[in-house]
Design an enzyme around this catalytic site. Structure first.
Site, PDB file in Angstrom:
ATOM      1  N   PRO A 127      45.218 -35.597  36.477  1.00 31.43           N
ATOM      2  CA  PRO A 127      46.581 -35.357  36.983  1.00 31.43           C
ATOM      3  C   PRO A 127      46.667 -35.404  38.507  1.00 31.43           C
ATOM      4  O   PRO A 127      47.609 -35.953  39.065  1.00 31.43           O
ATOM      5  CB  PRO A 127      46.928 -33.964  36.463  1.00 31.43           C
ATOM      6  CG  PRO A 127      45.975 -33.686  35.360  1.00 31.43           C
ATOM      7  CD  PRO A 127      44.756 -34.520  35.583  1.00 31.43           C
ATOM      8  N   PHE A 155      46.858 -39.178  30.583  1.00 26.93           N
ATOM      9  CA  PHE A 155      46.974 -40.548  30.066  1.00 26.93           C
ATOM     10  C   PHE A 155      45.762 -40.919  29.204  1.00 26.93           C
ATOM     11  O   PHE A 155      45.253 -42.042  29.283  1.00 26.93           O
ATOM     12  CB  PHE A 155      47.143 -41.573  31.195  1.00 26.93           C
ATOM     13  CG  PHE A 155      48.390 -41.380  32.017  1.00 26.93           C
ATOM     14  CD1 PHE A 155      49.641 -41.425  31.418  1.00 26.93           C
ATOM     15  CD2 PHE A 155      48.330 -41.150  33.392  1.00 26.93           C
ATOM     16  CE1 PHE A 155      50.809 -41.239  32.165  1.00 26.93           C
ATOM     17  CE2 PHE A 155      49.483 -40.966  34.142  1.00 26.93           C
ATOM     18  CZ  PHE A 155      50.726 -41.017  33.525  1.00 26.93           C
ATOM     19  N   HIS A 339      70.001 -62.716  26.572  1.00 27.23           N
ATOM     20  CA  HIS A 339      70.743 -62.030  25.504  1.00 27.23           C
ATOM     21  C   HIS A 339      72.008 -61.329  26.026  1.00 27.23           C
ATOM     22  O   HIS A 339      72.753 -60.740  25.232  1.00 27.23           O
ATOM     23  CB  HIS A 339      69.862 -60.961  24.845  1.00 27.23           C
ATOM     24  CG  HIS A 339      68.842 -61.507  23.892  1.00 27.23           C
ATOM     25  ND1 HIS A 339      67.877 -62.419  24.250  1.00 27.23           N
ATOM     26  CD2 HIS A 339      68.628 -61.254  22.574  1.00 27.23           C
ATOM     27  CE1 HIS A 339      67.112 -62.699  23.204  1.00 27.23           C
ATOM     28  NE2 HIS A 339      67.552 -62.021  22.180  1.00 27.23           N
ATOM     29  N   GLY A 341      74.503 -58.602  27.148  1.00 25.59           N
ATOM     30  CA  GLY A 341      74.608 -57.173  26.815  1.00 25.59           C
ATOM     31  C   GLY A 341      73.815 -56.789  25.575  1.00 25.59           C
ATOM     32  O   GLY A 341      73.328 -55.656  25.472  1.00 25.59           O
ATOM     33  N   GLU A 364      45.091 -49.139  33.609  1.00 31.29           N
ATOM     34  CA  GLU A 364      43.756 -49.706  33.922  1.00 31.29           C
ATOM     35  C   GLU A 364      43.747 -50.386  35.293  1.00 31.29           C
ATOM     36  O   GLU A 364      43.026 -51.348  35.516  1.00 31.29           O
ATOM     37  CB  GLU A 364      43.270 -50.677  32.839  1.00 31.29           C
ATOM     38  CG  GLU A 364      43.502 -50.270  31.402  1.00 31.29           C
ATOM     39  CD  GLU A 364      43.118 -48.841  31.074  1.00 31.29           C
ATOM     40  OE1 GLU A 364      42.398 -48.220  31.878  1.00 31.29           O
ATOM     41  OE2 GLU A 364      43.557 -48.343  30.030  1.00 31.29           O
ATOM     42  N   GLY A 365      44.576 -49.876  36.187  1.00 27.47           N
ATOM     43  CA  GLY A 365      44.633 -50.414  37.551  1.00 27.47           C
ATOM     44  C   GLY A 365      46.011 -50.970  37.832  1.00 27.47           C
ATOM     45  O   GLY A 365      46.453 -51.896  37.159  1.00 27.47           O
ATOM     46  N   THR A 366      46.678 -50.383  38.825  1.00 27.02           N
ATOM     47  CA  THR A 366      48.020 -50.859  39.160  1.00 27.02           C
ATOM     48  C   THR A 366      47.920 -52.256  39.787  1.00 27.02           C
ATOM     49  O   THR A 366      46.833 -52.684  40.191  1.00 27.02           O
ATOM     50  CB  THR A 366      48.693 -49.909  40.169  1.00 27.02           C
ATOM     51  OG1 THR A 366      47.891 -49.900  41.357  1.00 27.02           O
ATOM     52  CG2 THR A 366      48.815 -48.501  39.621  1.00 27.02           C
TER      53      THR A 366
HETATM   54  C1  LIG Z   1      50.705 -45.803  28.863  1.00 26.16           C
HETATM   55  C2  LIG Z   1      49.554 -45.527  29.783  1.00 26.16           C
HETATM   56  C3  LIG Z   1      48.261 -45.697  29.317  1.00 26.16           C
HETATM   57  C4  LIG Z   1      47.167 -45.382  30.125  1.00 26.16           C
HETATM   58  N1  LIG Z   1      45.899 -45.511  29.623  1.00 26.16           N
HETATM   59  C5  LIG Z   1      44.861 -45.019  30.327  1.00 26.16           C
HETATM   60  C6  LIG Z   1      43.530 -44.982  29.777  1.00 26.16           C
HETATM   61  O1  LIG Z   1      43.284 -45.525  28.712  1.00 26.16           O
HETATM   62  N2  LIG Z   1      42.540 -44.365  30.470  1.00 26.16           N
HETATM   63  C7  LIG Z   1      42.776 -43.828  31.693  1.00 26.16           C
HETATM   64  O2  LIG Z   1      41.869 -43.229  32.277  1.00 26.16           O
HETATM   65  N3  LIG Z   1      44.015 -43.928  32.299  1.00 26.16           N
HETATM   66  C8  LIG Z   1      45.048 -44.500  31.634  1.00 26.16           C
HETATM   67  N4  LIG Z   1      46.287 -44.555  32.206  1.00 26.16           N
HETATM   68  C9  LIG Z   1      46.461 -44.095  33.582  1.00 26.16           C
HETATM   69  C10 LIG Z   1      46.629 -45.266  34.549  1.00 26.16           C
HETATM   70  O3  LIG Z   1      45.434 -46.016  34.644  1.00 26.16           O
HETATM   71  C11 LIG Z   1      47.092 -44.670  35.887  1.00 26.16           C
HETATM   72  O4  LIG Z   1      48.411 -44.187  35.695  1.00 26.16           O
HETATM   73  C12 LIG Z   1      47.063 -45.715  36.993  1.00 26.16           C
HETATM   74  O5  LIG Z   1      45.738 -46.065  37.292  1.00 26.16           O
HETATM   75  C13 LIG Z   1      47.747 -45.229  38.256  1.00 26.16           C
HETATM   76  O6  LIG Z   1      47.268 -43.958  38.619  1.00 26.16           O
HETATM   77  P1  LIG Z   1      48.329 -42.814  38.945  1.00 26.16           P
HETATM   78  O7  LIG Z   1      49.294 -42.723  37.828  1.00 26.16           O
HETATM   79  O8  LIG Z   1      47.566 -41.589  39.325  1.00 26.16           O
HETATM   80  O9  LIG Z   1      49.126 -43.396  40.199  1.00 26.16           O
HETATM   81  P2  LIG Z   1      48.770 -43.223  41.732  1.00 26.16           P
HETATM   82  O10 LIG Z   1      47.312 -43.462  41.938  1.00 26.16           O
HETATM   83  O11 LIG Z   1      49.369 -41.942  42.221  1.00 26.16           O
HETATM   84  O12 LIG Z   1      49.554 -44.454  42.383  1.00 26.16           O
HETATM   85  C14 LIG Z   1      50.950 -44.413  42.708  1.00 26.16           C
HETATM   86  C15 LIG Z   1      51.306 -45.728  43.409  1.00 26.16           C
HETATM   87  O13 LIG Z   1      50.604 -45.812  44.646  1.00 26.16           O
HETATM   88  C16 LIG Z   1      49.938 -47.079  44.722  1.00 26.16           C
HETATM   89  N5  LIG Z   1      48.698 -46.919  45.495  1.00 26.16           N
HETATM   90  C17 LIG Z   1      47.730 -46.000  45.312  1.00 26.16           C
HETATM   91  N6  LIG Z   1      46.735 -46.176  46.203  1.00 26.16           N
HETATM   92  C18 LIG Z   1      47.099 -47.239  46.981  1.00 26.16           C
HETATM   93  C19 LIG Z   1      46.491 -47.933  48.071  1.00 26.16           C
HETATM   94  N7  LIG Z   1      45.295 -47.574  48.553  1.00 26.16           N
HETATM   95  N8  LIG Z   1      47.144 -48.990  48.603  1.00 26.16           N
HETATM   96  C20 LIG Z   1      48.354 -49.365  48.130  1.00 26.16           C
HETATM   97  N9  LIG Z   1      48.980 -48.762  47.108  1.00 26.16           N
HETATM   98  C21 LIG Z   1      48.353 -47.722  46.537  1.00 26.16           C
HETATM   99  C22 LIG Z   1      49.637 -47.431  43.274  1.00 26.16           C
HETATM  100  O14 LIG Z   1      49.389 -48.823  43.130  1.00 26.16           O
HETATM  101  C23 LIG Z   1      50.925 -46.974  42.599  1.00 26.16           C
HETATM  102  O15 LIG Z   1      51.907 -47.974  42.753  1.00 26.16           O
HETATM  103  C24 LIG Z   1      47.390 -44.922  31.444  1.00 26.16           C
HETATM  104  C25 LIG Z   1      48.690 -44.829  31.946  1.00 26.16           C
HETATM  105  C26 LIG Z   1      49.761 -45.106  31.133  1.00 26.16           C
HETATM  106  C27 LIG Z   1      51.169 -44.980  31.702  1.00 26.16           C
END
Ligand SMILES: Cc1cc2nc3c(=O)[nH]c(=O)nc-3n(C[C@H](O)[C@H](O)[C@H](O)COP(=O)(O)OP(=O)(O)OC[C@H]3O[C@@H](n4cnc5c(N)ncnc54)[C@H](O)[C@@H]3O)c2cc1C
Length: 381
Positions: A127, A155, A339, A341, A364-366
């Site tokens: 978290p 998650f 599509h 509305g 798995e990585g934004t």
């Molecule tokens: C449906 C779902 C399934 C998931 N499944 C898994 C799973 O199987 N296992 C697991 O461990 N996790 C899982 N996750 C978690 C997911 O991998 C994380 O939510 C994600 O890696 C982003 O971490 P965070 O939510 O803490 O966002 P944050 O790390 O708080 O990021 C917030 C924003 O800041 C940006 N950001 C952060 N650091 C930087 C930087 N240095 N430079 C530029 N931008 C930056 C990010 O790209 C993002 O846009 C899941 C999430 C969801 C929603």
């Protein structure tokens, strides 16, 4: 380079498509609305050999490559992403277990995942964490012949339905190298102190299970350490390479589904006295979606093929994930747009595709992290 499928690969594609077409369409909306997991269809998919088909034969798997797993993933997602995710995510973590687990751990768990008797999950994200997994706060401390785990994860896939969870913990806080102080520990979910809460209200993939987990003095035997102590970070990186490729396959499957919905709808919808697909603005949308899907697929096929040859290319995988996810979101958006509305209502599948697509740029990585990985690993800095 030969781009044709082998007979066996074509059979896998056909069988996966037939199964998904037969099982998903009638129930997908219901499981999306109720945010629940369909155990019956999961068990059927296991029985037919679609789940964990990359697992070795000696653990009752089919021992195909990861590429074949991607082929099944793409077909399932092309019919319904939520159902595809719910079924195929039940082995999440088996990749780490297969490569780094002890013989006893593998014998105990892998056959049960394949036969539909158990589900696994991986708990990495926290978290308060950030992308840097060398700052995860969950700890596992030695006490006699046990590990005592404390902390929380979020998650977690299958967090409320899994029998086993692989927990990424700091096992050696004294180690000056944070990179070498983490390990995975195998935790049965019925261990006292393990508490999971389903995360509700997700935008998409609502048929699958995602949870928050807390560990309060959770005790497991020292033998539940997975692999070598201190190798957790190496294992996470290996796991993410594989997972990101399956996300590429998910994205291309979803994009194909969006293209199909847009094509069918614009054939049937008449405006100004003619079908919607006779307007060049519509045809351009379809043409661009088709082109992007082909490009995305070729990118991930190459990356998956290299992985199966033992030559994982981290930069290519990052590029593929970022581009495939963007393609899925573009196609879902354009399909919904065709599509009008009606696309805004959940009776039309495009609405679900639009909602399901977004997570592909997050989990798995934004997308920002993929670009950073890409830049670093391609040596562009
Ligand atoms: C449906 C779902 C399934 C998931 N499944 C898994 C799973 O199987 N296992 C697991 O461990 N996790 C899982 N996750 C978690 C997911 O991998 C994380 O939510 C994600 O890696 C982003 O971490 P965070 O939510 O803490 O966002 P944050 O790390 O708080 O990021 C917030 C924003 O800041 C940006 N950001 C952060 N650091 C930087 C930087 N240095 N430079 C530029 N931008 C930056 C990010 O790209 C993002 O846009 C899941 C999430 C969801 C929603």
């Amino acid at each position: 380079m030969d781009f044709t499928f082998s007979r066996e690969q074509q059979d896998i594609i056909n069988a996966a498509r037939e199964f998904a077409m037969g099982e998903f369409p009638d129930v997908a909306l219901e499981f999306d609305r109720t945010e629940s997991f369909n155990r019956k269809i999961w068990k059927k998919a296991c029985k037919l050999g679609f789940v964990g088909l990359f697992i070795e034969e000696k653990y009752e798997g089919a021992e195909y490559g990861f590429f074949e797993h991607c082929l099944v993933t793409e077909e399932f997602w092309a019919v319904d992403p939520g159902m595809g995710q719910a079924i195929l995510s039940t082995t999440l973590g088996s990749e780490i277990l297969s490569l780094f687990g002890s013989e006893d751990q593998k014998q105990l768990i892998l056959p049960r995942l394949i036969s539909g008797k158990a589900i696994v999950g991986t708990a990495i994200t926290e978290p308060d964490g950030d992308w840097d997994v060398t700052h995860a706060a969950t700890t596992a401390a030695r006490d006699g012949n046990e590990w005592v785990i404390n902390g929380s994860k979020t998650f977690v896939p299958n967090g409320t339905s899994a029998e086993y969870v692989l927990v990424y913990c700091r096992t050696d806080p004294e180690n000056p190298s944070r990179e070498k102080s983490y390990s995975f520990i195998l935790v049965p979910s019925d261990t006292p102190g393990y508490e999971s809460t389903k995360i509700r209200g997700r935008l998409g993939l609502r048929a699958s299970d995602t949870a928050e987990i807390s560990f309060k003095d959770v005790r497991v035997p020292l033998g539940n350490l997975l692999g070598k102590e201190g190798d957790g970070l190496k294992e996470v990186n290996f796991y993410l390479d594989i997972l990101r490729l399956s996300i590429c396959a998910q994205a291309v499957g979803l994009a194909r589904s969006a293209l199909k919905e847009a094509t069918q709808y614009t054939q049937g919808r008449h405006l100004f006295g003619v079908p919607l697909n006779t307007f060049q603005a519509t045809q351009f949308k379809i043409a661009e979606m088709t082109t992007r899907i082909r490009a995305a697929r070729n990118l991930y096929y190459e990356a998956a093929w290299l992985l199966d040859q033992g030559k994982a290319d981290r930069a290519l995988i990052a590029m593929a994930k970022q581009y495939c996810a963007e393609t899925a979101i573009h196609c879902a958006d354009e399909a919904l747009q065709t599509h009008g509305g009606y696309g805004y209502i959940d009776e039309y599948k495009v609405q679900r595709l639009y909602r399901d697509a977004k997570v592909l740029e997050i989990h798995e990585g934004t997308k920002e992290m993929e670009l950073i990985t890409d830049v670093v690993n391609a040596g562009l800095t």
